[in-house]
Scaffold this motif. Structure first.
Motif, short mmCIF file in Angstrom:
data_model
loop_
_atom_site.label_atom_id
_atom_site.label_comp_id
_atom_site.label_asym_id
_atom_site.label_seq_id
_atom_site.Cartn_x
_atom_site.Cartn_y
_atom_site.Cartn_z
N VAL A 170 0.11 18.63 4.81
CA VAL A 170 -0.89 19.68 4.62
C VAL A 170 -2.19 19.04 4.17
O VAL A 170 -2.19 18.04 3.43
CB VAL A 170 -0.38 20.70 3.58
CG1 VAL A 170 -1.46 21.72 3.26
CG2 VAL A 170 0.88 21.39 4.09
N LEU A 171 -3.32 19.59 4.62
CA LEU A 171 -4.65 19.07 4.26
C LEU A 171 -4.78 17.57 4.55
O LEU A 171 -5.18 16.79 3.68
CB LEU A 171 -4.95 19.35 2.79
CG LEU A 171 -5.09 20.82 2.39
CD1 LEU A 171 -5.15 20.95 0.87
CD2 LEU A 171 -6.34 21.44 3.03
N PRO A 172 -4.45 17.13 5.76
CA PRO A 172 -4.49 15.69 6.06
C PRO A 172 -5.90 15.11 6.04
O PRO A 172 -6.06 13.89 5.96
CB PRO A 172 -3.87 15.61 7.45
CG PRO A 172 -4.12 16.95 8.06
CD PRO A 172 -4.02 17.93 6.92
N GLU A 173 -6.95 15.97 6.12
CA GLU A 173 -8.32 15.47 6.12
C GLU A 173 -8.78 15.06 4.72
O GLU A 173 -9.81 14.41 4.56
CB GLU A 173 -9.28 16.53 6.66
CG GLU A 173 -8.88 17.12 8.01
CD GLU A 173 -7.89 18.27 7.87
OE1 GLU A 173 -7.62 18.68 6.71
OE2 GLU A 173 -7.37 18.73 8.90
N PRO A 176 0.84 -1.20 0.00
CA PRO A 176 0.00 0.00 0.00
C PRO A 176 0.87 1.25 0.00
O PRO A 176 1.94 1.28 0.62
CB PRO A 176 -0.79 -0.13 1.31
CG PRO A 176 0.11 -0.94 2.21
CD PRO A 176 0.83 -1.89 1.30
N ASN A 177 0.43 2.26 -0.70
CA ASN A 177 1.20 3.50 -0.77
C ASN A 177 0.26 4.66 -1.06
O ASN A 177 -0.46 4.64 -2.06
CB ASN A 177 2.26 3.40 -1.87
CG ASN A 177 3.03 4.71 -2.05
OD1 ASN A 177 3.62 5.21 -1.11
ND2 ASN A 177 3.00 5.26 -3.25
N ASN A 178 0.26 5.65 -0.18
CA ASN A 178 -0.53 6.86 -0.38
C ASN A 178 0.38 8.00 -0.81
O ASN A 178 1.61 7.86 -0.78
CB ASN A 178 -1.25 7.25 0.91
CG ASN A 178 -2.23 6.17 1.34
OD1 ASN A 178 -2.91 5.58 0.52
ND2 ASN A 178 -2.30 5.93 2.64
N ARG A 179 -0.21 9.10 -1.20
CA ARG A 179 0.58 10.30 -1.45
C ARG A 179 0.07 11.42 -0.56
O ARG A 179 -1.11 11.51 -0.27
CB ARG A 179 0.51 10.73 -2.93
CG ARG A 179 1.38 9.90 -3.82
CD ARG A 179 1.68 10.54 -5.17
NE ARG A 179 0.56 11.24 -5.75
CZ ARG A 179 0.61 11.88 -6.93
NH1 ARG A 179 1.72 11.89 -7.62
NH2 ARG A 179 -0.44 12.50 -7.41
N PHE A 180 1.00 12.25 -0.14
CA PHE A 180 0.68 13.35 0.75
C PHE A 180 1.08 14.69 0.13
O PHE A 180 2.04 14.76 -0.62
CB PHE A 180 1.44 13.21 2.08
CG PHE A 180 1.17 11.93 2.82
CD1 PHE A 180 -0.11 11.40 2.89
CD2 PHE A 180 2.20 11.26 3.47
CE1 PHE A 180 -0.36 10.22 3.56
CE2 PHE A 180 1.96 10.08 4.15
CZ PHE A 180 0.69 9.57 4.21
#
Length: 316
Positions: free
Chosen positions: A257-260, A160-164
């Motif tokens: 930034v904008l974690p929601e 699994p891999n997200n982007r922030f």
């Protein structure tokens, strides 16, 4: 009857795209490649390719010969592998492709550990951020991040891999963090150019709400490390894979930034050709990768709980 090395030689030059590239792969001079090809054509009594100094194009006979040779060699390789499998040996050559950043940081060490388990195996790793669908056929597997551009490849999950969206504290001291994605339109943004994507259009979702924002790119590059260096220097906001920034977020060198809000995920997958089954060595390597990166990949294991609990991110 043609020598098996001649058949493999011909497949190599057809995959290379030019005599010069074939010479590089075979570790000989271009003139030696050209001479050997002429000898092969003389024995067959037909021209296999039209060539110039930069490239060559197969004749109709050359195309038929290539397809037939590839089928014969494939059958032979499978036979040899089946015989080795009966003795429990894992051998042959495993050709792996991958992206530069992830390949250096995670894929290369994984291959080293896999080779330690199977020392009779040869592994050829090619790292590039511009592997094309045409080139994909010469790999047993490509370790890829993000969505599939070529639907002819089969994707197997690896991690699994997200982007922030991230920024350095220095930037956020100068420009307060946005509270809504639409505010990004007035922020300094850094973008990574890759995969012919529309890189200045950032897409978000939160529950059932979706937002697309066109961001101003004050800096852009096709190199992920360069983009990250600019962000660390406080030049602006950027989007990056969690595998590449998790440690920097944990140490406070970057701030999320904008974690929601979430961006499209970019899970790590192994791509293989849809034509036929994978070789045993490729199947074993895939299982090795999955065991190494699942259920929690290394970029999540060492994060403090607050770093893991900030919600999903995005891709890249």
């Amino acid at each position: 009857m043609h020598d098996i090395t001649d058949l493999r030689f011909f497949v190599t030059i057809t995959e290379s795209g030019s005599l010069a590239e074939a010479a590089r792969r075979l570790d000989v001079t271009p003139s030696a490649v050209s001479q050997r090809l002429r000898h092969l054509e003389a024995r067959l009594g037909m021209a296999l390719a039209h060539r110039s100094t930069r490239r060559f194009v197969l004749t109709e006979e050359g195309l038929l010969f290539r397809d037939g040779v590839a089928a014969v060699l494939g059958d032979l390789d499978r036979l040899v592998e089946n015989l080795r499998e009966r003795s429990g040996e894992v051998a042959g050559t495993l050709n792996i492709g991958g992206s530069l950043g992830f390949g250096r940081r995670y894929l290369a060490p994984a291959i080293a550990d896999f080779h330690a388990r199977h020392p009779q195996l040869k592994v050829a790793l090619t790292l590039s951020d511009a592997l094309t669908a045409t080139e994909a056929g010469r790999f047993d597997m490509i370790v890829h991040i993000g969505s599939l551009a070529d639907s002819s490849m089969v994707a197997y999950p690896v991690a699994p891999n997200n982007r922030f969206i991230c920024a350095a504290p220095a930037y956020l001291e100068r420009r307060p963090a946005p509270r809504d994605p639409k505010e990004l339109a007035v922020h300094d943004c850094i973008v990574l150019r890759e995969n012919n994507e529309d890189v200045t259009l950032w897409r978000f979702h939160q529950r059932r709400q979706e937002v697309a924002v066109r961001v101003p790119a004050i800096l852009s590059s096709n190199d992920g490390d360069v983009v990250k260096q600019w962000a660390l220097a406080g030049k602006g906001l950027f989007v990056r894979s969690e595998w590449d920034v998790a440690d920097l977020l944990a140490t406070g060198q970057l701030v999320r930034v904008l974690p929601e809000w979430s961006l499209p995920n970019a899970d790590v997958v192994a791509l293989a050709s849809a034509r036929g089954a994978m070789s045993r060595r490729a199947t074993l390597f895939l299982a090795f990768l999955q065991a190494r990166f699942q259920p929690a990949p290394p970029w999540r294991l060492d994060l403090p709980k607050k770093g893991r609990g900030q919600g999903p991110g995005a891709r890249g």
